[in-house]
Design a protein around this motif. Structure first.
Motif, PDB file in Angstrom:
ATOM      1  N   THR A 225       0.833  -1.198   0.000  1.00 49.78           N
ATOM      2  CA  THR A 225       0.000   0.000   0.000  1.00 49.78           C
ATOM      3  C   THR A 225       0.870   1.252   0.000  1.00 49.78           C
ATOM      4  N   ARG A 227       0.712   5.668   1.095  1.00 44.48           N
ATOM      5  CA  ARG A 227       0.001   6.682   1.871  1.00 44.48           C
ATOM      6  C   ARG A 227       0.514   8.059   1.466  1.00 44.48           C
ATOM      7  N   ARG A 269     -13.250  11.534   0.790  1.00 39.95           N
ATOM      8  CA  ARG A 269     -13.477  10.310   1.573  1.00 39.95           C
ATOM      9  C   ARG A 269     -14.171   9.241   0.733  1.00 39.95           C
ATOM     10  N   GLN A 270     -15.218   9.645   0.000  1.00 39.28           N
ATOM     11  CA  GLN A 270     -15.950   8.673  -0.814  1.00 39.28           C
ATOM     12  C   GLN A 270     -15.038   8.045  -1.867  1.00 39.28           C
ATOM     13  N   VAL A 272     -11.656   7.829  -1.831  1.00 39.95           N
ATOM     14  CA  VAL A 272     -10.632   7.003  -1.197  1.00 39.95           C
ATOM     15  C   VAL A 272     -11.206   5.651  -0.786  1.00 39.95           C
ATOM     16  N   GLU A 273     -12.388   5.656  -0.198  1.00 43.85           N
ATOM     17  CA  GLU A 273     -13.002   4.392   0.231  1.00 43.85           C
ATOM     18  C   GLU A 273     -13.402   3.533  -0.963  1.00 43.85           C
ATOM     19  N   THR A 274     -13.820   4.169  -2.056  1.00 47.13           N
ATOM     20  CA  THR A 274     -14.133   3.416  -3.272  1.00 47.13           C
ATOM     21  C   THR A 274     -12.883   2.721  -3.807  1.00 47.13           C
ATOM     22  N   GLY A 277      -9.228   2.421   0.214  1.00 43.64           N
ATOM     23  CA  GLY A 277      -8.375   3.033   1.223  1.00 43.64           C
ATOM     24  C   GLY A 277      -9.169   3.660   2.346  1.00 43.64           C
ATOM     25  N   SER A 278      -8.500   4.463   3.135  1.00 42.45           N
ATOM     26  CA  SER A 278      -9.148   5.175   4.243  1.00 42.45           C
ATOM     27  C   SER A 278      -8.536   6.561   4.345  1.00 42.45           C
ATOM     28  N   ILE A 279      -9.265   7.466   4.982  1.00 36.63           N
ATOM     29  CA  ILE A 279      -8.795   8.840   5.138  1.00 36.63           C
ATOM     30  C   ILE A 279      -9.094   9.304   6.556  1.00 36.63           C
ATOM     31  N   SER A 280      -8.203  10.096   7.114  1.00 34.35           N
ATOM     32  CA  SER A 280      -8.381  10.561   8.493  1.00 34.35           C
ATOM     33  C   SER A 280      -7.676  11.905   8.651  1.00 34.35           C
ATOM     34  N   ARG A 291      -3.912  15.703   6.881  1.00 36.16           N
ATOM     35  CA  ARG A 291      -5.028  14.907   6.350  1.00 36.16           C
ATOM     36  C   ARG A 291      -4.459  13.848   5.433  1.00 36.16           C
TER      37      ARG A 291
END
Length: 291
Positions: A225, A227, A269-270, A272-274, A277-280, A291
């Motif tokens: 992965t 980041r 966010r939408q 990245v998740e599609t 992945g994840s976002i924070s 971010r």
């Protein structure tokens, strides 16, 4: 005295009337207390009917609430969009009126420079309009579950560098310096256009709330992965607001410019998740955010 059958019929009718009114006095204990197996089956069936009706009513209420929320979100979206679109349209109209006068007149060097400045403002407003329209299209596609990914082998670092360079002038106008921390190549199969879009939204947010402080874009490979992040040193976000900044129409604080639709981080966010992945966010008030 009434027969057992007559009493059962009377009892069933009473329970049906209860169920029709939305209540039911049948319990597991009352079913077990019946000596007649046929009566037990009938009462058990009535209890199941009541429970099914209750579930259906709850489901209908939930669907109604969802519909109301959808209508409210649509109305809010249209209201925000109309407000945000009105500003650049008004600016464009004024700029074009001024440009029309300038092009009809003999121009000195000073007037030529003024014309160039107006053209620059006009171009920025056109870009803003295009971005707003693209945002609304993205919201529509995401809400309909129609986000398409086109993955191909690419260097993530080059994608990030290209986006960072594109935002350099905008960052300077806000008083911020924008730097890309250059790691080595990070190759992978991903949708470069969606990565571009995610980073663009993160950078726009960092510039908006960065208070003219330095902004850094970074990336790192972590096995299979990768980041990447955007770090600013601006106003930061209070802990109680951090969870909601990735929600639709949310802003953690008033921005220093003319704002936006409050959808950039939600779209990021939408997307990245599609992509799996994840976002924070990690942030401290008056110390900036990552971010």
């Amino acid at each position: 005295m009434p027969s057992d059958d007559a009493r059962l019929v009377e009892q069933v009718l009473e329970h049906i009337a209860e169920i029709g009114g939305g209540t039911c006095s049948i319990t597991d204990a009352s079913i077990a207390a019946e000596a007649d197996p046929s009566a037990q089956e009938i009462l058990a069936g009535l209890l199941m009917l009541h429970e099914d009706l209750q579930y259906s009513q709850r489901r209908q209420l939930a669907l109604l609430d969802e519909l109301r929320d959808a209508v409210r979100a649509r109305d809010e979206s249209l209201s925000i969009a109309s407000h945000e679109l009105r500003t650049p349209i008004t600016t464009l109209t004024l700029q074009l009126d001024g440009l029309s006068r300038l092009v009809r007149e003999p121009r000195s060097i000073e007037q030529t420079e003024k014309l160039a400045r107006r053209l620059d403002v006009t171009r920025r407003q056109v870009d803003r309009l295009a971005a707003l329209v693209a945002t609304l299209v993205d919201v529509s596609r995401i809400s309909a579950g129609k986000v398409e990914l086109t993955k191909q082998l690419a260097d993530l670092v080059e994608v990030l560098r290209s986006v960072t360079e594109r935002f350099g002038e905008e960052a300077l106008r806000s008083g911020s310096t924008l730097r890309f921390a250059k790691p080595g190549p990070i190759w992978g199969n991903f949708d470069a256009s969606r990565i571009d879009q995610v980073l663009s939204n993160l950078l726009a947010n960092a510039i908006r709330y960065g208070r003219g402080m330095p902004i850094v874009v970074g990336a790192v490979s972590a096995g299979p992965t990768a980041r990447f992040w955007v770090e600013d040193h601006g106003m930061g976000i209070a802990p109680e607001h951090q969870a909601r900044i990735f929600q639709r129409y949310e802003r953690a604080a008033p921005s220093t410019d003319n704002g936006g639709l409050g959808l950039g981080l939600w779209i990021a966010r939408q997307l990245v998740e599609t992509m799996g992945g994840s976002i924070s966010v990690r942030s401290r008030v008056d110390a900036g955010s990552r971010r």
